[in-house]
Motif scaffolding. Sequence first.
Motif, short mmCIF file in Angstrom:
data_model
loop_
_atom_site.label_atom_id
_atom_site.label_comp_id
_atom_site.label_asym_id
_atom_site.label_seq_id
_atom_site.Cartn_x
_atom_site.Cartn_y
_atom_site.Cartn_z
N PRO A 97 0.83 -1.28 0.10
CA PRO A 97 0.01 0.21 0.01
C PRO A 97 0.82 1.30 0.03
O PRO A 97 2.06 1.27 0.68
CB PRO A 97 -0.83 -0.10 1.37
CG PRO A 97 0.02 -1.06 2.38
CD PRO A 97 0.45 -2.03 1.46
N PRO B 89 -3.13 4.97 1.97
CA PRO B 89 -3.65 3.67 1.40
C PRO B 89 -4.77 3.49 0.86
O PRO B 89 -5.41 2.66 -0.04
CB PRO B 89 -3.32 2.82 2.49
CG PRO B 89 -3.39 3.69 3.70
CD PRO B 89 -2.83 4.93 3.15
N GLU B 90 -5.63 4.40 1.32
CA GLU B 90 -7.28 4.54 0.86
C GLU B 90 -7.55 4.98 -0.52
O GLU B 90 -8.55 4.85 -1.05
CB GLU B 90 -8.27 4.87 2.04
CG GLU B 90 -8.24 3.93 3.42
CD GLU B 90 -8.94 4.48 4.43
OE1 GLU B 90 -9.31 4.14 5.52
OE2 GLU B 90 -9.91 5.58 4.04
N ASN C 153 -6.31 -4.07 -0.13
CA ASN C 153 -5.49 -2.99 -0.72
C ASN C 153 -4.93 -3.03 -2.04
O ASN C 153 -4.93 -2.27 -3.04
CB ASN C 153 -4.02 -2.69 0.31
CG ASN C 153 -4.28 -2.26 1.60
OD1 ASN C 153 -5.41 -1.57 1.98
ND2 ASN C 153 -3.29 -2.13 2.28
#
Lengths: 432, 506
Positions: A258, A263-264, B430
């Motif tokens: 990530p 990471p989002e 992810n």
Amino acid sequence: MSGTVSIVPSSVLSISNRGGSFVSGWRRNNNDGSTDADFLIAILQSTGGIDAIEHQDGLSHSESIVFGFDFGSAIFVLDTGAVNFNDLPSGIIFKTMNFSITFGASSGAASGSSIFSLSGQPIITNAWNSGGTVTYDLMEGASTLSPISLIGKQFGFSFNFGSLNAGGTLQNFAKLDAWSLTGTYDIIKSESTFNPIIQNRATPVYPGSKIIINSYATTAGITSGPGTALDGVSQIKLNYTHPIKGSQEIIIKAGNQPDPINPEIIQDPTLIINGVEYVWVDLIFIEEEFTLWFYLPDFPDGFVGPVIVSIIGNGRQFSGSVSLGTLNVLFANASGIYTLDETKINDTVYLRSGFTTDIKPILFSFVDEEEDNSNNFYSMLSYPRRILELGLENIDNDSDREDIMLISTQRVIISTVEVEIPSPFVQTGFLP
Amino acid sequence: MTIRDHQGIPIDKFNGLWNIGDPDSVPLDHFSECNNIDFVGQSSSFKTRAGISISQNVLIPLSNVKRIYNYPTQSANTLIVLTYDNDTGQGSIYHVVNPTTVYGPLLTIFGMTDFAFIPFAGRGYISPFGNYANGDLTFQKGLSNQFLYVYDGLGNSARKAAGAGMSGAMTVANGAAGHTDPGQKIFGFVSQTVSGYNSPPTILTSFTTSAGSSVSFGAIPTSGDPSVVKRLLVATKSIVGFNGDLEGYQFFFVPNAIINDNISTALNNISFYDSELLEDASHLLENYTSIPAGAAMWLYHGRLCIAATSTDISLILVSEPGEPEAINQITGLIVVQLDGNPITNGQELRDVMYVFKRSRTVAYQDNGDVPSSWLPNSIDSALGTSVHGIATVLDSGSATVDFLIVATYQGVSQFSGRYISLELSWKMSNFWQKLDRNRFGNIQIINAPIRKKLYIVLPNRQAIVGDYNNGMDWKSIRWGPLSFRTGVNTIAIYNIDQIILGADLL
């Protein structure tokens, strides 16, 4: 050389939300028609400024937004002054970078609480009519951060205002303002004794070819042994000039981990800064201590030509960018239909490269076919038998030449090539 | 083994990729990174994935493959393949019968970068579509001014489905001695194609019949459509007070009044009573004669459903049961909630039709009445899928076992009428959420239940395999990314469990 760095708030041109417009319900200066641009103005202003952006419906609100920067303007403020992306000093790398924003919540009622959280941070609970500033360390998980990683179309943040208790004659609201990015930087020179070499660099390669890099130390120009370790390589850069699109840079990131910044947030796969197009590719590359190999990715638009290969260090064994020289990339069309074959331990792929010319004899249309009453093979043929009888070696005969025309047709040479399966790379989660 | 005071930790299980949260949180039995591994049965062993070999054995194999579907014909399991010529901008569809036999191109259309496909009774229905942009958003819908095509599976070029009726005029006169109910009637002809499609009644001619005479027809036009193989006589019952509107009365198929070719120009001595006129033909007047292309096609209760046309991205066209080319322009339409997003997919599961947008799922149930009367039931207002985001099972083309495998923005989920939490791809969230959402139209999933694997082609032109030999749930499934020398763009399964990959040019 080191110093402090901050991002110029006015260099943020736009915000966007991957799920569509997020503005619904947010108001600036009590204006129900507020736009994304209003939201941006409000969060960039100082705390306590007028016209903060607010939500007044008393409900929970979660948003995930991405920033777009003005690459033509001065985005970074260093100790020496404001600079744009192209004018950043060579070798600059960020050592720390913090993102902060101020939030607030208020209510006409006397009780209740607000909950504000930024992705990756602990949840902060506050009493009514209070707020605070939350700071997020963007370096979590990384020892250095490159400028392009920060301002590429991947930086943003997610936040959540938890349920606000409704009540009172005034509506409850939540607000955001005073966005800032600040940190410190270093300017690193590349190791002068570091001498990584691409194996067989003079050999032309194709997309998918395995590129092996070895690290040697040299003394008086002579290889004297293993050089600087390569297991700290964080990225591989491929720079080339497309005949139409101009300067291009493909950045191969290390694996699928990530993004340490956000990471989002989904990374935009391409970015154009001052005419240079940057493309991120997630590919595994294999790192041993003094050898590294990767598989050349596909180039957009079937690019063919010289490509400059560089490796980027993460500060462990080396920092900055080290150029490894130029590879000559050829085009080989490997497209087609394939089948998974359990009995094979390698891949067989098409190699369409180069052209050949086929010579075909055809009969002039004015030549009558001969009646053949004999009961032989040729009498059963549906096409003029003279072509089959004659063959190419007989065309030197003058009389035959009058009836035959030779045509050349060009076709791509199609062959197959055996390639190794891109190597499995196993890294356990336990680091002894 | 101990080193100094450290006790060694044996790692004897390998359960695939773990890519969620911090890298330090990866469990001992998972990989933080892996590539090109394949799991061995139910054990924790793994090996290098199987190699790939070329599928075609012809002089000039197909290249720049954009889409492959499994196409079960009446005699064999075959493939239908779309290639694209980057120089001309034309997409061409081929029928790959076996490694040495290719028919086509069956259909060549400018701008066709993808297509929807449904096999039906041995034929194939083809709907060309492409990518369009709305700001930053890329979505799929049917190509403008393009239509649904039908392919006979025999190597002949695909032709436009449905079709207009014949044109021209005919003569009607009393025939030999026979019987009709005397009175003014309107006669016409319906042309029928080789695929069973009935055109609207045309060549409408009014004639007053006599009680003791049959009716004879002359100068009957033939159809300019070579796929027409029959012409069927239709008639109204006797009309009292004709108002001049030839199409304003109910038509019926006349029993035993069929011309079994597209050549003859006469049909003589037809006798019938009004009471024998039972099979309605008027509904044909309201059918599409040219069915617009859409981005999504599926079957529900034997009806062909087409969605996301060029002009109506939230509209579903639903055919009559068993008649994929018969779509009523009034009663065969369903409008899904208008939210600015196009319909992307649809699937039948346990008698319910589920319709998907990129972030919405709605259900419809056949109530026995016309499709326009089916009421929607909102299933999920946040999760949906893309045009190829529902897994096909084996080589049947059907997407169902007892649930659907659906690729959403959240991950790869099981869907049984609702999305089952946690999603199957939770362990690699992810990885999944880093995929480019604007290219989710490139995701294609197949489910190989004999191998117990899911194969997914990803927007980044790589693939990933989900091995569920240990169970189909988020915990037991083992994920492993796959990469190839050339980027892969499409995947299909045929001959039970043969995995076919298509690679295109970037």
